[in-house]
Design a protein around this motif. Structure first.
Motif, short mmCIF file in Angstrom:
data_model
loop_
_atom_site.label_atom_id
_atom_site.label_comp_id
_atom_site.label_asym_id
_atom_site.label_seq_id
_atom_site.Cartn_x
_atom_site.Cartn_y
_atom_site.Cartn_z
N VAL A 9 0.84 -1.20 0.00
CA VAL A 9 0.00 0.00 0.00
C VAL A 9 0.87 1.25 0.00
N LEU A 10 1.87 1.28 0.87
CA LEU A 10 2.74 2.46 0.97
C LEU A 10 3.51 2.67 -0.32
N ASP A 11 4.06 1.60 -0.88
CA ASP A 11 4.80 1.72 -2.14
C ASP A 11 3.91 2.22 -3.27
N THR A 12 2.70 1.67 -3.36
CA THR A 12 1.79 2.05 -4.44
C THR A 12 1.38 3.51 -4.32
N TRP A 13 1.01 3.92 -3.13
CA TRP A 13 0.61 5.32 -2.90
C TRP A 13 1.76 6.26 -3.22
N GLN A 14 2.94 5.95 -2.72
CA GLN A 14 4.06 6.87 -2.91
C GLN A 14 4.53 6.91 -4.35
N TYR A 15 4.49 5.78 -5.04
CA TYR A 15 4.93 5.80 -6.44
C TYR A 15 4.07 6.75 -7.27
N PHE A 16 2.75 6.59 -7.21
CA PHE A 16 1.88 7.38 -8.07
C PHE A 16 1.82 8.85 -7.64
N MET A 17 1.83 9.11 -6.35
CA MET A 17 1.85 10.50 -5.88
C MET A 17 3.18 11.16 -6.24
N HIS A 18 4.26 10.44 -6.03
CA HIS A 18 5.59 10.96 -6.33
C HIS A 18 5.74 11.25 -7.83
N ARG A 19 5.30 10.30 -8.64
CA ARG A 19 5.40 10.48 -10.08
C ARG A 19 4.56 11.66 -10.54
N TYR A 20 3.36 11.80 -9.99
CA TYR A 20 2.48 12.90 -10.40
C TYR A 20 3.09 14.25 -10.03
N MET A 21 3.79 14.29 -8.90
CA MET A 21 4.42 15.56 -8.50
C MET A 21 5.56 15.95 -9.43
N HIS A 22 6.12 14.98 -10.14
CA HIS A 22 7.12 15.30 -11.15
C HIS A 22 6.46 15.69 -12.47
N GLN A 23 5.37 15.06 -12.80
CA GLN A 23 4.72 15.31 -14.09
C GLN A 23 3.91 16.60 -14.10
N LYS A 52 3.77 20.25 -13.54
CA LYS A 52 4.79 21.30 -13.43
C LYS A 52 4.55 22.22 -12.25
N PHE A 53 3.28 22.52 -11.97
CA PHE A 53 2.97 23.41 -10.83
C PHE A 53 3.37 22.75 -9.52
N LEU A 54 2.98 21.48 -9.35
CA LEU A 54 3.30 20.77 -8.12
C LEU A 54 4.80 20.60 -7.95
N TYR A 55 5.48 20.34 -9.06
CA TYR A 55 6.93 20.18 -8.94
C TYR A 55 7.60 21.50 -8.57
N ARG A 56 7.23 22.55 -9.26
CA ARG A 56 7.88 23.84 -9.03
C ARG A 56 7.64 24.36 -7.62
N HIS A 57 6.40 24.23 -7.13
CA HIS A 57 6.04 24.86 -5.86
C HIS A 57 6.11 23.92 -4.66
N ILE A 58 6.17 22.61 -4.90
CA ILE A 58 6.14 21.67 -3.77
C ILE A 58 7.32 20.69 -3.82
N HIS A 59 7.33 19.81 -4.82
CA HIS A 59 8.30 18.70 -4.78
C HIS A 59 9.73 19.15 -5.02
N SER A 60 9.93 20.25 -5.71
CA SER A 60 11.30 20.71 -5.98
C SER A 60 12.07 21.00 -4.69
N GLN A 61 11.35 21.24 -3.60
CA GLN A 61 12.02 21.49 -2.33
C GLN A 61 12.87 20.27 -1.93
N HIS A 62 12.33 19.08 -2.11
CA HIS A 62 13.09 17.87 -1.77
C HIS A 62 14.30 17.72 -2.68
N HIS A 63 14.17 18.13 -3.93
CA HIS A 63 15.26 17.97 -4.89
C HIS A 63 16.31 19.07 -4.78
N ARG A 64 16.19 19.94 -3.81
CA ARG A 64 17.30 20.84 -3.50
C ARG A 64 18.49 20.06 -2.96
#
Length: 258
Positions: free
Chosen positions: A103-117, A119-131
């Motif tokens: 369950v954890l792997d499935t949830w995180q894979y699709f949420m994580h992938r969507y945050m990369h795909q 652009k708004f979510l990546y720029r304003h949210i997920h890019s913080q982790h990729h610093r």
């Protein structure tokens, strides 16, 4: 006077304490170049956020995580549950743990992938982790608070609920999940590391994702890499020794950005 500590309290606090203890263990090994996937100089030069900011960000996420855990245990917890009394078999506990991992792997894979795909979510949210271009152990949970809530905290809550595990079982599962997440971000390749023996999703695998060439690959975390392989986002790599010590992760083939 005997002080009784509840399973719910330990289920809330133990993963937080384990995070810092296990991270500290890797900080000691990271002081030498011998096991590093990137040199210390690369860590200092490439990362876009200070360690002080990282610590503050992780503490904020852990505070949110604790609040959600308390609410979850309050709503679902029961001292009368059979699992609290230890009546579940080893098979049942194993089934619960495996279900929670899936369950954890499935949830995180699709949420994580969507945050990369997205652009708004990546720029304003997920890019913080990729610093953290060069990951290190106690930066494992450094991310935007909203991402921490969506990926880690809600994902953990779903794993807890859908697996049917008790607060006592959750102490061990989420402590283990925390250790695995720290290990994936430690930036080290230690000989004899059992995580590297039993999981293809490891520190080298996740290091690929933190590099510019791999940001659209190796989304899977924290346990298996099945979804990457099924959905074509798996990037194989080789691990080579550097002349000056340590290791270097190299993709088998470099792919162009979309």
């Amino acid at each position: 006077m005997e002080v009784k500590i509840s399973d719910e309290f330990l289920g809330t606090v133990a993963p937080l304490v384990v995070y810092w203890i296990y991270s500290g263990f890797y900080v000691l090994f990271g002081s030498s170049e011998k096991y590093r996937l990137h040199s210390k100089k690369e860590e200092d030069d490439k990362n876009l956020v200070s360690k002080k900011t990282v610590v503050k960000g992780v503490l904020l996420q852990q505070a949110i995580q604790a609040v959600v855990a308390i609410i979850l245990f309050t709503v679902t917890g029961s001292d009368e549950s059979p699992t609290t009394n230890g009546s579940l078999s080893v098979f049942d506990l194993g089934r619960q743990f495996f279900t929670a991992m899936v369950v954890l792997d499935t949830w995180q894979y699709f949420m994580h992938r969507y945050m990369h795909q997205n652009k708004f979510l990546y720029r304003h949210i997920h890019s913080q982790h990729h610093r953290l271009i060069v990951p290190y152990a106690y930066g494992a949970l450094y991310n935007h608070p909203l991402e921490g809530l969506l990926l880690d905290t809600i994902g953990g809550a779903l794993a807890f609920l859908l697996s049917g595990m008790s607060p006592r079982a959750s102490i061990f599962f989420f402590s283990f999940a925390t250790i695995k997440t720290v290990d994936d971000h430690c930036g080290l390749w230690l000989p004899g590391n059992l995580f590297h023996v039993f999981f293809q999703n490891n520190s080298a695998y996740h290091d690929v994702h933190h590099q510019l060439y791999g940001t659209k690959y190796n989304y899977s975390q924290p346990f298996f890499n099945v979804w990457d392989k099924i959905l074509g986002t798996h990037m194989p790599y080789t691990l080579e020794k550097r002349e000056n010590g340590g290791f270097e992760v190299r993709p088998v083939k470099v792919v162009k950005d979309d």
